[in-house]
Design an enzyme around this catalytic site. Structure first.
Site, PDB file in Angstrom:
ATOM      1  N   ASP A   1       0.854  -1.198   0.000  1.00  0.00           N
ATOM      2  CA  ASP A   1       0.000   0.000   0.000  1.00  0.00           C
ATOM      3  C   ASP A   1       0.890   1.248   0.000  1.00  0.00           C
ATOM      4  O   ASP A   1       1.818   1.353   0.805  1.00  0.00           O
ATOM      5  CB  ASP A   1      -0.891  -0.026   1.258  1.00  0.00           C
TER       6      ASP A   1
ATOM      7  N   ASP B   1      -3.828   2.545  -5.159  1.00  0.00           N
ATOM      8  CA  ASP B   1      -2.563   2.551  -4.427  1.00  0.00           C
ATOM      9  C   ASP B   1      -2.271   1.278  -3.649  1.00  0.00           C
ATOM     10  O   ASP B   1      -1.338   1.258  -2.853  1.00  0.00           O
ATOM     11  CB  ASP B   1      -2.481   3.789  -3.515  1.00  0.00           C
ATOM     12  N   GLU B   2      -3.054   0.209  -3.844  1.00  0.00           N
ATOM     13  CA  GLU B   2      -2.751  -1.014  -3.082  1.00  0.00           C
ATOM     14  C   GLU B   2      -3.076  -2.264  -3.877  1.00  0.00           C
ATOM     15  O   GLU B   2      -3.964  -2.249  -4.733  1.00  0.00           O
ATOM     16  CB  GLU B   2      -3.520  -1.028  -1.753  1.00  0.00           C
TER      17      GLU B   2
HETATM   18  P1  TTP Z   1      -5.307   4.948   1.520  1.00  0.00           P
HETATM   19  O1  TTP Z   1      -4.299   3.928   1.110  1.00  0.00           O
HETATM   20  O2  TTP Z   1      -6.413   4.519   2.432  1.00  0.00           O
HETATM   21  O3  TTP Z   1      -4.598   6.164   2.232  1.00  0.00           O
HETATM   22  P2  TTP Z   1      -3.230   6.852   1.908  1.00  0.00           P
HETATM   23  O4  TTP Z   1      -2.466   6.160   0.855  1.00  0.00           O
HETATM   24  O5  TTP Z   1      -3.473   8.303   1.643  1.00  0.00           O
HETATM   25  O6  TTP Z   1      -2.471   6.761   3.294  1.00  0.00           O
HETATM   26  P3  TTP Z   1      -1.847   5.468   3.991  1.00  0.00           P
HETATM   27  O7  TTP Z   1      -0.387   5.771   4.127  1.00  0.00           O
HETATM   28  O8  TTP Z   1      -2.542   5.369   5.311  1.00  0.00           O
HETATM   29  O9  TTP Z   1      -2.114   4.301   3.095  1.00  0.00           O
HETATM   30  O10 TTP Z   1      -5.971   5.579   0.236  1.00  0.00           O
HETATM   31  C1  TTP Z   1      -5.250   5.824  -0.959  1.00  0.00           C
HETATM   32  C2  TTP Z   1      -5.712   7.115  -1.613  1.00  0.00           C
HETATM   33  O11 TTP Z   1      -7.102   7.050  -1.855  1.00  0.00           O
HETATM   34  C3  TTP Z   1      -5.486   8.325  -0.759  1.00  0.00           C
HETATM   35  O12 TTP Z   1      -4.197   8.900  -0.945  1.00  0.00           O
HETATM   36  C4  TTP Z   1      -6.601   9.240  -1.192  1.00  0.00           C
HETATM   37  C5  TTP Z   1      -7.712   8.322  -1.629  1.00  0.00           C
HETATM   38  N1  TTP Z   1      -8.757   8.269  -0.596  1.00  0.00           N
HETATM   39  C6  TTP Z   1      -9.866   9.115  -0.718  1.00  0.00           C
HETATM   40  O13 TTP Z   1      -9.978   9.868  -1.692  1.00  0.00           O
HETATM   41  N2  TTP Z   1     -10.820   9.085   0.266  1.00  0.00           N
HETATM   42  C7  TTP Z   1     -10.731   8.279   1.354  1.00  0.00           C
HETATM   43  O14 TTP Z   1     -11.621   8.283   2.242  1.00  0.00           O
HETATM   44  C8  TTP Z   1      -9.586   7.401   1.477  1.00  0.00           C
HETATM   45  C9  TTP Z   1      -9.449   6.492   2.668  1.00  0.00           C
HETATM   46  C10 TTP Z   1      -8.653   7.443   0.484  1.00  0.00           C
HETATM   47 MG    MG Z   2      -2.232   4.083   0.936  1.00  0.00          MG
END
Ligand code: TTP
Ligand code: MG
Length: 428
Positions: A51, A144-145
């Site tokens: 991720d 992103d994952e």
């Molecule tokens: P995530 O992987 O949940 O969050 P992240 O990558 O920003 O942070 P982390 O280091 O905790 O993984 O989500 C990936 C992307 O998806 C995030 O950058 C923005 C988008 N997103 C939204 O638009 N709304 C949301 O509620 C979430 C959780 C994510």
């Molecule tokens: Mg993320």
């Protein structure tokens, strides 16, 4: 000393130079790095979840170095919520999905940036290409994952899946200039839990021996599928943490919550039998036709089905694919959709196999109902190389493959309608 490549006894790994060791070390003797992973089962685990860290914000920081040390909130726009907060901003409280005004109250000096989806999609494609370079089994969950199945890659790369994951993280940093967090375990549930344990730029490992203990103190909401309403119901019964679930038997939880209870009991023990599905596998090749007038006659439905099966087979062959599951689709004159599927012993790309399988499904449905549409599809796609293996006991597939090859050759030369099987000809 570094252990032999791809050794089963790898317990330690240098995340910087990828050196592997069969004993615990604090600092890498090869490169001096102290970014060392130790786990007794490190060499045996191959299910990963990766991720990206603060994904949207990381890309904005990459593209504007002035933002590196600043708190950044990506979001706003119409819905006025935070898409993501960078790790600097998170120290002050802002989180994804929080109203922007609230996040700005917590962190008034934050820089707010509107999302640029095209840029994030491009970065996602680059990350995906790096995943694809190490395994054909990649299951993305979002931009992103993804889950990666690295079983069997040790021989190919002469290093453990853990070292290949460290390589992936290093390549993403080098090529995409963002960081990721890795979870390595023996099933999807635990790999996903693990990737969240050590963020950002993390690498966490959960093995069979420590799974139950690692889950112990986590809130039940860590189990995917447990949303606020189920969590509330569980709280009423005094269940807050995974430890509370571990203290109950699967029977007890099943009696109380049905199938959901059984699911919770299994996850609380770290059990998950789902396979990682390549997203390419999950696509299907299908063909369908809507009739001018409804059809109920079984013989005519068979004939129309054969024409669709031939089309599907043609497309599979053209794309060097084969389907492991055959799906029959029917729509009644009242627009009710009926789908039936059957998994084959081996994947096929033969029209004959697709037809016979779907015909078997059709027989049960063609009992006088008037249909307006018939279609057939090949699901669970894989490469053609795995299709229609010669069966020593049953020469069927090989015979049909021979006939179809001959028919395909005639069609390639003289056109699609040059040759037909008897069953393609209308009965009246
Ligand atoms: P995530 O992987 O949940 O969050 P992240 O990558 O920003 O942070 P982390 O280091 O905790 O993984 O989500 C990936 C992307 O998806 C995030 O950058 C923005 C988008 N997103 C939204 O638009 N709304 C949301 O509620 C979430 C959780 C994510
Ligand atoms: Mg993320």
């Amino acid at each position: 000393m570094a252990s032999p490549a791809a050794s089963k006894h790898v317990v330690c790994l240098c995340r910087d130079c990828l050196a592997e060791f069969d004993h615990d070390i604090r600092q890498c003797p090869a490169c001096g790095s102290s970014r060392i992973i130790f786990h007794p089962e490190l060499g045996q685990l191959s299910t990963a979840h990766i991720d990206c860290d603060a994904f949207y914000a990381a890309i904005e920081k990459r593209d504007n170095p002035e933002l590196i040390d600043k708190p950044v909130l990506v979001g706003g726009g119409k819905r006025g919520v935070v898409s993501t907060a960078c790790y600097v901003a998170r120290k002050f409280g802002p989180r994804s999905a929080m109203p922007m005004f609230k996040a700005l109250k917590m962190c008034p000096h934050a820089v707010v940036i509107k999302p640029n989806m095209a840029k994030y999609a491009e970065a996602s494609r680059l990350v995906r290409a790096i995943f694809d370079s190490v395994t054909p089994v990649v299951e993305p969950l979002s931009l992103d994952e993804a889950f990666l199945d690295l079983a069997g890659t040790a021989t190919l790369f002469q290093r453990s899946p853990a070292a290949t994951l460290a390589y992936v993280a290093r390549e993403i940093e080098r090529q995409v200039r963002i960081t990721v967090s890795i979870g390595l375990s023996y099933n999807k549930f635990l790999a996903k839990i693990a990737s969240d344990l050590d963020k950002p730029r993390g690498f966490a490992v959960i093995g069979k021996a420590d799974a139950v203990a690692r889950l112990h103190d986590m809130p039940i909401t860590k189990i995917p599928g447990v949303g606020p309403s189920l969590a509330d119901r569980l709280k009423v019964d005094g269940l807050f943490t995974i430890a509370d679930l571990q203290a109950k038997s699967e029977e007890e939880l099943t009696i109380r919550y049905g199938e959901t209870g059984a699911h919770l009991a299994r996850r609380a023990r770290g059990e998950d039998s789902r396979a990682i599905h390549n997203d390419r596998e999950s696509k299907s090749v299908s063909s369908e036709t809507t009739f001018d007038t409804d059809v109920s006659d079984a013989a005519e439905l068979r004939r129309l089905l054969w024409l669709q099966a031939e089309r599907v087979s043609e497309r599979l062959k053209k794309n060097a694919l084969a389907g492991h599951t055959v799906v029959l689709k029917l729509k009644t004159s009242r627009f009710k959709l009926v789908t039936r599927s059957r998994r084959l012993q081996a994947p096929t790309q033969l029209a004959e196999m697709i037809f016979r399988t779907s015909e078997g499904l059709l027989i049960k449905e063609a009992k006088g109902t008037r249909y307006r549409l018939i279609g057939v599809g090949a699901d669970d796609l894989c490469e053609a190389a795995l299709a229609d293996p010669p069966d020593l006991l049953n020469d069927g597939p090989r015979h049909h493959a021979g006939v179809e090859k001959a028919m395909d050759a005639v069609r390639a030369k003289f056109g699609r309608t040059a040759i037909k099987k008897g069953r393609a000809v209308p009965t009246k």
